[in-house]
Design a protein around this motif. Structure first.
Motif, PDB file in Angstrom:
ATOM      1  N   GLN A 148       0.832  -1.215   0.000  1.00 53.26           N
ATOM      2  CA  GLN A 148       0.000   0.000   0.000  1.00 53.26           C
ATOM      3  C   GLN A 148       0.862   1.259   0.000  1.00 53.26           C
ATOM      4  O   GLN A 148       0.589   2.221  -0.729  1.00 53.26           O
ATOM      5  N   LYS A 149       1.925   1.264   0.761  1.00 56.93           N
ATOM      6  CA  LYS A 149       2.795   2.447   0.839  1.00 56.93           C
ATOM      7  C   LYS A 149       3.582   2.640  -0.459  1.00 56.93           C
ATOM      8  O   LYS A 149       3.765   3.764  -0.928  1.00 56.93           O
ATOM      9  N   VAL A 150       4.040   1.535  -1.027  1.00 57.71           N
ATOM     10  CA  VAL A 150       4.759   1.625  -2.301  1.00 57.71           C
ATOM     11  C   VAL A 150       3.832   2.143  -3.397  1.00 57.71           C
ATOM     12  O   VAL A 150       4.236   2.959  -4.244  1.00 57.71           O
ATOM     13  N   LEU A 151       2.578   1.716  -3.390  1.00 59.80           N
ATOM     14  CA  LEU A 151       1.639   2.147  -4.420  1.00 59.80           C
ATOM     15  C   LEU A 151       1.295   3.625  -4.302  1.00 59.80           C
ATOM     16  O   LEU A 151       1.030   4.283  -5.311  1.00 59.80           O
ATOM     17  N   VAL A 152       1.264   4.152  -3.098  1.00 55.34           N
ATOM     18  CA  VAL A 152       1.031   5.596  -2.947  1.00 55.34           C
ATOM     19  C   VAL A 152       2.137   6.381  -3.641  1.00 55.34           C
ATOM     20  O   VAL A 152       1.876   7.341  -4.384  1.00 55.34           O
ATOM     21  N   ILE A 153       3.381   5.976  -3.425  1.00 53.15           N
ATOM     22  CA  ILE A 153       4.505   6.655  -4.077  1.00 53.15           C
ATOM     23  C   ILE A 153       4.458   6.437  -5.585  1.00 53.15           C
ATOM     24  O   ILE A 153       4.735   7.343  -6.374  1.00 53.15           O
ATOM     25  N   PHE A 154       4.090   5.222  -5.993  1.00 50.55           N
ATOM     26  CA  PHE A 154       3.978   4.917  -7.423  1.00 50.55           C
ATOM     27  C   PHE A 154       2.948   5.814  -8.099  1.00 50.55           C
ATOM     28  O   PHE A 154       3.220   6.421  -9.145  1.00 50.55           O
ATOM     29  N   ILE A 155       1.759   5.945  -7.511  1.00 51.41           N
ATOM     30  CA  ILE A 155       0.693   6.757  -8.108  1.00 51.41           C
ATOM     31  C   ILE A 155       1.100   8.231  -8.140  1.00 51.41           C
ATOM     32  O   ILE A 155       0.820   8.945  -9.098  1.00 51.41           O
ATOM     33  N   GLY A 156       1.782   8.675  -7.096  1.00 54.94           N
ATOM     34  CA  GLY A 156       2.191  10.065  -7.067  1.00 54.94           C
ATOM     35  C   GLY A 156       3.274  10.409  -8.070  1.00 54.94           C
ATOM     36  O   GLY A 156       3.450  11.592  -8.414  1.00 54.94           O
ATOM     37  N   SER A 157       3.997   9.405  -8.568  1.00 54.22           N
ATOM     38  CA  SER A 157       5.135   9.660  -9.453  1.00 54.22           C
ATOM     39  C   SER A 157       4.877   9.299 -10.906  1.00 54.22           C
ATOM     40  O   SER A 157       5.370   9.982 -11.809  1.00 54.22           O
ATOM     41  N   VAL A 158       4.122   8.241 -11.166  1.00 48.34           N
ATOM     42  CA  VAL A 158       4.092   7.657 -12.505  1.00 48.34           C
ATOM     43  C   VAL A 158       3.501   8.608 -13.538  1.00 48.34           C
ATOM     44  O   VAL A 158       4.047   8.753 -14.644  1.00 48.34           O
ATOM     45  N   PHE A 159       2.408   9.276 -13.220  1.00 46.33           N
ATOM     46  CA  PHE A 159       1.755  10.121 -14.229  1.00 46.33           C
ATOM     47  C   PHE A 159       2.574  11.379 -14.516  1.00 46.33           C
ATOM     48  O   PHE A 159       2.574  11.879 -15.647  1.00 46.33           O
ATOM     49  N   GLN A 160       3.274  11.881 -13.496  1.00 47.53           N
ATOM     50  CA  GLN A 160       4.146  13.038 -13.726  1.00 47.53           C
ATOM     51  C   GLN A 160       5.279  12.672 -14.687  1.00 47.53           C
ATOM     52  O   GLN A 160       5.591  13.429 -15.610  1.00 47.53           O
ATOM     53  N   ILE A 161       5.876  11.505 -14.464  1.00 45.27           N
ATOM     54  CA  ILE A 161       7.002  11.092 -15.313  1.00 45.27           C
ATOM     55  C   ILE A 161       6.533  10.874 -16.748  1.00 45.27           C
ATOM     56  O   ILE A 161       7.210  11.276 -17.705  1.00 45.27           O
ATOM     57  N   VAL A 162       5.376  10.243 -16.927  1.00 48.31           N
ATOM     58  CA  VAL A 162       4.882   9.956 -18.276  1.00 48.31           C
ATOM     59  C   VAL A 162       4.756  11.239 -19.088  1.00 48.31           C
ATOM     60  O   VAL A 162       5.270  11.345 -20.219  1.00 48.31           O
ATOM     61  N   LEU A 163       4.080  12.229 -18.549  1.00 50.68           N
ATOM     62  CA  LEU A 163       3.849  13.464 -19.304  1.00 50.68           C
ATOM     63  C   LEU A 163       5.141  14.235 -19.548  1.00 50.68           C
ATOM     64  O   LEU A 163       5.364  14.752 -20.643  1.00 50.68           O
ATOM     65  N   MET A 164       5.998  14.327 -18.541  1.00 48.93           N
ATOM     66  CA  MET A 164       7.233  15.088 -18.702  1.00 48.93           C
ATOM     67  C   MET A 164       8.150  14.424 -19.730  1.00 48.93           C
ATOM     68  O   MET A 164       8.786  15.104 -20.544  1.00 48.93           O
ATOM     69  N   VAL A 165       8.234  13.090 -19.714  1.00 42.16           N
ATOM     70  CA  VAL A 165       9.056  12.385 -20.702  1.00 42.16           C
ATOM     71  C   VAL A 165       8.455  12.536 -22.092  1.00 42.16           C
ATOM     72  O   VAL A 165       9.183  12.723 -23.086  1.00 42.16           O
ATOM     73  N   ALA A 166       7.128  12.481 -22.204  1.00 43.44           N
ATOM     74  CA  ALA A 166       6.481  12.636 -23.506  1.00 43.44           C
ATOM     75  C   ALA A 166       6.780  14.004 -24.100  1.00 43.44           C
ATOM     76  O   ALA A 166       7.076  14.120 -25.300  1.00 43.44           O
ATOM     77  N   VAL A 167       6.696  15.041 -23.287  1.00 38.09           N
ATOM     78  CA  VAL A 167       6.994  16.389 -23.776  1.00 38.09           C
ATOM     79  C   VAL A 167       8.454  16.494 -24.207  1.00 38.09           C
ATOM     80  O   VAL A 167       8.780  17.079 -25.243  1.00 38.09           O
ATOM     81  N   CYS A 168       9.344  15.880 -23.419  1.00 40.09           N
ATOM     82  CA  CYS A 168      10.776  15.924 -23.724  1.00 40.09           C
ATOM     83  C   CYS A 168      11.076  15.233 -25.056  1.00 40.09           C
ATOM     84  O   CYS A 168      11.782  15.782 -25.908  1.00 40.09           O
ATOM     85  N   VAL A 169      10.552  14.033 -25.244  1.00 38.29           N
ATOM     86  CA  VAL A 169      10.817  13.287 -26.481  1.00 38.29           C
ATOM     87  C   VAL A 169      10.156  13.968 -27.675  1.00 38.29           C
ATOM     88  O   VAL A 169      10.731  14.035 -28.771  1.00 38.29           O
ATOM     89  N   GLY A 170       8.954  14.492 -27.481  1.00 37.32           N
ATOM     90  CA  GLY A 170       8.251  15.142 -28.574  1.00 37.32           C
ATOM     91  C   GLY A 170       8.886  16.431 -29.046  1.00 37.32           C
ATOM     92  O   GLY A 170       8.577  16.921 -30.140  1.00 37.32           O
ATOM     93  N   ALA A 171       9.787  16.995 -28.246  1.00 39.45           N
ATOM     94  CA  ALA A 171      10.453  18.247 -28.618  1.00 39.45           C
ATOM     95  C   ALA A 171      11.744  18.014 -29.390  1.00 39.45           C
ATOM     96  O   ALA A 171      12.568  18.921 -29.507  1.00 39.45           O
ATOM     97  N   ALA A 172      11.935  16.805 -29.912  1.00 38.14           N
ATOM     98  CA  ALA A 172      13.163  16.505 -30.657  1.00 38.14           C
ATOM     99  C   ALA A 172      13.251  17.356 -31.913  1.00 38.14           C
ATOM    100  O   ALA A 172      12.242  17.776 -32.484  1.00 38.14           O
ATOM    101  N   ARG A 173      14.473  17.622 -32.338  1.00 39.07           N
ATOM    102  CA  ARG A 173      14.694  18.444 -33.534  1.00 39.07           C
ATOM    103  C   ARG A 173      14.238  17.698 -34.783  1.00 39.07           C
ATOM    104  O   ARG A 173      14.649  16.570 -35.044  1.00 39.07           O
TER     105      ARG A 173
END
Length: 277
Positions: A148-173
């Motif tokens: 339960q404690k690991v999943l709280v940290i997982f939920i708090g982190s996973v969606f932030q990482i997905v969007l930030m990585v998507a924006v980073c990769v999508g900004a390629a030259r």
């Protein structure tokens, strides 16, 4: 009669003098360390002045001396090292699990606009949901154990990482992508040899930032149904009005987070020495 022209003097570019408080003026590494340490010294001096001087009641804010005494008590009588180890394990487990899932998803969203159109509305929706709101459901689904404690940290982190990585990769030259196509690369090769290497330093920096957020989620996870961890100690100390232990627990979290941040930075510089990050 020959005309005489005045001797022309070559123009010399004069570099402007550096000013200490000029906008965007860089600071030497030694000065940066001194300034950072200086702020902590001023902070603790002000804390000691108000608490030891009797301006603030010890019930509401313990003095630095009291905090040190309580810290020694925590390590010698209450096995606080075990609590620290449990908190670090929970943070790393939830963060690594989130990274293993979120980074490939983010790369897929950034590289393929169809995947982005399919996933982005849901990911953006979940990104605004506080991880603490899931705790009642997670207790029903996973109990009050470590999952339960690991999943709280997982939920708090996973969606932030997905969007930030998507924006980073999508900004390629685009010119690099077109050049790779010209040289005969296929779509999979574009992702593997152009997009991922180009975004790798920034992805590493994103993970470093989100790791700092994961440390804020672990305390929320440990406040309910926990028998160990720094958050559990803080909860017990709050019931006893022991502000010295509460403050020390907060400081320990900050120190561990600071050490992990510096370690992440050093690792990123070593892995991506060619990058400016």
């Amino acid at each position: 009669m020959a005309s005489v022209h005045p001797t022309s003097t070559p123009s010399i570019a004069v570099r402007p003098r550096r000013r200490a408080l000029a906008p965007l003026e860089p600071v030497r590494a030694q000065s940066r360390w001194l300034l950072g340490i200086g702020f902590f010294i001023l902070f603790f001096a002000a804390w000691a002045f108000f608490t030891l001087g009797g301006y603030v009641s010890p019930t509401f804010l313990a003095s630095p001396v009291t905090m040190v005494q309580e810290a020694i008590l925590l390590f010698t009588e209450f096995n606080f090292m075990f609590d620290i180890g449990m908190t670090i394990w929970r943070v790393l487990a939830g963060f690594i699990l989130a990274s293993l899932i979120a980074v490939p998803l983010g790369i897929a969203m950034g590289a393929h606009k169809g995947v982005e159109a399919f996933l982005e509305p849901f990911v953006s929706f979940c990104r605004y949901l506080p991880a603490s709101a899931f705790i009642p459901l997670l207790i029903l689904w996973a109990g009050i154990g470590e999952l339960q404690k690991v999943l709280v940290i997982f939920i708090g982190s996973v969606f932030q990482i997905v969007l930030m990585v998507a924006v980073c990769v999508g900004a390629a030259r685009r010119d690099l992508v077109e050049a790779a196509y010209t040289l005969g690369a296929n779509p999979a090769g574009i992702v593997k040899r152009v997009l991922i290497p180009g975004a790798a330093p920034e992805i590493a920096e994103i993970l470093r930032l989100v790791l700092g957020w994961a440390w804020t989620y672990v305390i929320v996870a440990e406040l309910i149904g926990s028998s160990s961890g720094i958050g559990h100690m803080i909860t017990d100390s709050q019931a006893l009005l022991n502000t010295g232990q509460i403050i020390f627990g907060i400081i320990v979290i900050g120190l561990i987070g600071l050490v992990s941040d510096f370690a992440f930075k050093a690792l990123n510089r070593r892995l991506f020495a060619w990058s400016s990050l």
